[in-house]
Motif scaffolding. Structure first.
Motif, PDB file in Angstrom:
ATOM      1  N   LEU A 108       0.806  -1.221   0.045  1.00 14.16           N
ATOM      2  CA  LEU A 108      -0.058  -0.378  -0.128  1.00 14.16           C
ATOM      3  C   LEU A 108       0.939   1.188  -0.205  1.00 14.16           C
ATOM      4  CD1 LEU A 108      -2.892  -0.941   2.409  1.00 14.16           C
ATOM      5  CD2 LEU A 108      -2.961  -0.813  -0.083  1.00 14.16           C
ATOM      6  N   LEU A 109       1.955   1.231   0.576  1.00 13.74           N
ATOM      7  CA  LEU A 109       2.782   2.334   0.712  1.00 13.74           C
ATOM      8  C   LEU A 109       3.473   2.444  -0.764  1.00 13.74           C
ATOM      9  CD1 LEU A 109       4.485   4.577   2.086  1.00 13.74           C
ATOM     10  CD2 LEU A 109       6.333   2.932   2.788  1.00 13.74           C
ATOM     11  N   MET A 110       3.824   1.496  -1.305  1.00 20.44           N
ATOM     12  CA  MET A 110       4.494   1.499  -2.882  1.00 20.44           C
ATOM     13  C   MET A 110       3.375   2.146  -3.847  1.00 20.44           C
ATOM     14  SD  MET A 110       6.750  -1.833  -3.131  1.00 20.44           S
ATOM     15  CE  MET A 110       5.857  -2.437  -4.367  1.00 20.44           C
ATOM     16  N   ILE A 111       2.087   1.667  -3.521  1.00 20.82           N
ATOM     17  CA  ILE A 111       1.217   2.114  -4.454  1.00 20.82           C
ATOM     18  C   ILE A 111       0.692   3.591  -4.173  1.00 20.82           C
ATOM     19  CG2 ILE A 111      -1.617   2.304  -4.634  1.00 20.82           C
ATOM     20  CD1 ILE A 111      -1.328  -1.017  -4.112  1.00 20.82           C
ATOM     21  N   SER A 112       0.827   4.197  -2.863  1.00 17.43           N
ATOM     22  CA  SER A 112       0.692   5.653  -2.622  1.00 17.43           C
ATOM     23  C   SER A 112       1.748   6.552  -3.167  1.00 17.43           C
ATOM     24  CB  SER A 112       0.282   5.758  -1.032  1.00 17.43           C
ATOM     25  OG  SER A 112       1.625   5.728  -0.474  1.00 17.43           O
ATOM     26  N   LEU A 113       2.681   5.910  -3.223  1.00 15.35           N
ATOM     27  CA  LEU A 113       3.828   6.545  -3.591  1.00 15.35           C
ATOM     28  C   LEU A 113       4.165   6.670  -5.191  1.00 15.35           C
ATOM     29  CD1 LEU A 113       6.631   5.570  -1.064  1.00 15.35           C
ATOM     30  CD2 LEU A 113       5.467   7.733  -1.277  1.00 15.35           C
ATOM     31  N   PHE A 158       1.316  -4.755 -11.182  1.00 14.19           N
ATOM     32  CA  PHE A 158       1.939  -5.552 -10.239  1.00 14.19           C
ATOM     33  C   PHE A 158       1.802  -5.355  -8.871  1.00 14.19           C
ATOM     34  CE2 PHE A 158       5.850  -6.331  -7.759  1.00 14.19           C
ATOM     35  CZ  PHE A 158       6.001  -7.587  -7.839  1.00 14.19           C
ATOM     36  N   CYS A 159       1.758  -4.130  -8.489  1.00 13.27           N
ATOM     37  CA  CYS A 159       1.415  -3.784  -6.974  1.00 13.27           C
ATOM     38  C   CYS A 159      -0.111  -4.433  -6.829  1.00 13.27           C
ATOM     39  CB  CYS A 159       1.540  -2.654  -6.726  1.00 13.27           C
ATOM     40  SG  CYS A 159       3.154  -2.053  -6.527  1.00 13.27           S
ATOM     41  N   GLY A 160      -1.005  -4.079  -7.567  1.00 15.05           N
ATOM     42  CA  GLY A 160      -2.497  -4.442  -7.296  1.00 15.05           C
ATOM     43  C   GLY A 160      -2.340  -6.030  -7.466  1.00 15.05           C
ATOM     44  N   MET A 208      -3.479   6.966 -15.985  1.00 15.44           N
ATOM     45  CA  MET A 208      -3.676   7.340 -14.692  1.00 15.44           C
ATOM     46  C   MET A 208      -5.320   6.692 -14.114  1.00 15.44           C
ATOM     47  SD  MET A 208      -3.592  10.684 -12.389  1.00 15.44           S
ATOM     48  CE  MET A 208      -3.465  10.621 -10.582  1.00 15.44           C
ATOM     49  N   LEU A 209      -6.367   6.673 -14.620  1.00 14.34           N
ATOM     50  CA  LEU A 209      -7.558   6.009 -14.333  1.00 14.34           C
ATOM     51  C   LEU A 209      -7.420   4.599 -14.442  1.00 14.34           C
ATOM     52  CD1 LEU A 209     -10.560   6.552 -13.757  1.00 14.34           C
ATOM     53  CD2 LEU A 209     -11.103   6.595 -16.154  1.00 14.34           C
ATOM     54  N   ALA A 210      -6.788   3.984 -15.181  1.00 18.89           N
ATOM     55  CA  ALA A 210      -6.645   2.751 -15.306  1.00 18.89           C
ATOM     56  C   ALA A 210      -5.728   2.063 -14.071  1.00 18.89           C
ATOM     57  CB  ALA A 210      -5.992   1.960 -16.457  1.00 18.89           C
ATOM     58  N   SER A 211      -4.984   2.733 -13.827  1.00 12.15           N
ATOM     59  CA  SER A 211      -4.050   2.733 -12.567  1.00 12.15           C
ATOM     60  C   SER A 211      -4.614   2.675 -11.366  1.00 12.15           C
ATOM     61  CB  SER A 211      -2.781   3.782 -12.799  1.00 12.15           C
ATOM     62  OG  SER A 211      -2.017   3.729 -11.490  1.00 12.15           O
ATOM     63  N   GLN A 212      -5.459   3.555 -11.168  1.00 14.32           N
ATOM     64  CA  GLN A 212      -6.080   4.234  -9.830  1.00 14.32           C
ATOM     65  C   GLN A 212      -7.479   2.916  -9.770  1.00 14.32           C
ATOM     66  OE1 GLN A 212      -4.912   5.961  -7.582  1.00 14.32           O
ATOM     67  NE2 GLN A 212      -3.534   6.406  -9.339  1.00 14.32           N
ATOM     68  N   VAL A 213      -8.026   2.374 -10.712  1.00 13.21           N
ATOM     69  CA  VAL A 213      -8.878   1.486 -10.847  1.00 13.21           C
ATOM     70  C   VAL A 213      -8.293   0.160 -10.450  1.00 13.21           C
ATOM     71  CG1 VAL A 213     -10.391   0.294 -12.315  1.00 13.21           C
ATOM     72  CG2 VAL A 213     -10.624   2.508 -12.549  1.00 13.21           C
ATOM     73  N   VAL A 214      -7.137  -0.356 -10.974  1.00 13.75           N
ATOM     74  CA  VAL A 214      -6.667  -1.629 -10.731  1.00 13.75           C
ATOM     75  C   VAL A 214      -6.373  -1.758  -9.003  1.00 13.75           C
ATOM     76  CG1 VAL A 214      -4.153  -2.566 -11.085  1.00 13.75           C
ATOM     77  CG2 VAL A 214      -5.648  -1.656 -12.996  1.00 13.75           C
ATOM     78  N   ILE A 248       3.476   4.001 -19.316  1.00 13.23           N
ATOM     79  CA  ILE A 248       3.185   2.357 -19.198  1.00 13.23           C
ATOM     80  C   ILE A 248       3.808   1.837 -18.127  1.00 13.23           C
ATOM     81  CG2 ILE A 248       3.894   0.589 -20.576  1.00 13.23           C
ATOM     82  CD1 ILE A 248       3.270   2.472 -23.241  1.00 13.23           C
ATOM     83  N   PHE A 249       5.303   2.379 -17.840  1.00 15.53           N
ATOM     84  CA  PHE A 249       5.954   1.896 -16.623  1.00 15.53           C
ATOM     85  C   PHE A 249       4.924   1.954 -15.251  1.00 15.53           C
ATOM     86  CE2 PHE A 249       8.533   2.571 -12.944  1.00 15.53           C
ATOM     87  CZ  PHE A 249       9.481   1.308 -12.736  1.00 15.53           C
ATOM     88  N   LEU A 250       4.627   3.174 -15.064  1.00 17.02           N
ATOM     89  CA  LEU A 250       3.823   3.429 -13.970  1.00 17.02           C
ATOM     90  C   LEU A 250       2.539   2.666 -13.948  1.00 17.02           C
ATOM     91  CD1 LEU A 250       4.007   7.082 -13.394  1.00 17.02           C
ATOM     92  CD2 LEU A 250       4.795   5.504 -12.110  1.00 17.02           C
ATOM     93  N   LEU A 251       1.935   2.519 -14.982  1.00 21.13           N
ATOM     94  CA  LEU A 251       0.683   1.481 -15.091  1.00 21.13           C
ATOM     95  C   LEU A 251       1.139  -0.047 -14.688  1.00 21.13           C
ATOM     96  CD1 LEU A 251      -2.550   1.279 -15.660  1.00 21.13           C
ATOM     97  CD2 LEU A 251      -1.729   1.095 -18.042  1.00 21.13           C
TER      98      LEU A 251
END
Length: 150
Positions: A53-58, A137-139, A88-94, A129-132
């Protein structure tokens, strides 16, 4: 002009939350660690969900930086901002970050339509793409940890 002000408010809210949410989570994490009576390393070893969760928030400040680097004249539908907001939307939904997903969606809705399309440059596309991928991965790790703990 009013539509541009509305976009500016939503865009600013998105940028602000990319900084504020990780800070709030880190404060929350410090309080949890203090009440547990353990050090950070022992706490993270015993509770790996909080590490993920820390990695996701960062990840969010990196999204904020990418969005902030887009000039105002490129903040329109089918423009650079629209494309980054899609990632970013895809990232947040995941990862289930519903608050950020709603804010990002509303920001996308407020973008003005312009006839021309504007594509991301190579760095912006690779970074998004890297952030997504990192978020996915984190999800996945978060999902696996929660399934195992059931």
């Amino acid at each position: 002009m009013e539509a541009q002000q509305s976009l500016t408010k939503w865009y600013t809210a998105t940028l602000s939350l990319t900084i504020i949410l990780p800070i709030i989570y880190i404060i929350y994490l410090v309080l949890i660690v203090q009440t547990s009576g353990k050090g950070f390393q022992a706490f993270f070893n015993e509770e790996p969900v909080f590490t993920i969760l820390l990695m996701i928030s960062l990840i969010n400040p990196f999204w904020g930086h990418l969005l902030n680097s887009i000039p105002k004249e490129h903040r329109f539908k089918k423009g650079k901002a629209d494309k980054l907001l899609n990632y970013m939307l895809a990232s947040q939904v995941v990862v289930g970050n519903i608050l950020m997903a709603i804010i990002v969606f509303m920001t996308k809705r407020k973008l003005q339509s312009v006839g021309t399309a504007d594509s991301l440059n190579t760095f912006e596309k690779i970074a998004a793409i890297f952030l997504l991928i990192f978020t996915v991965f984190c999800g996945g790790v978060l999902l696996r940890l929660t399934i195992v703990s059931l």
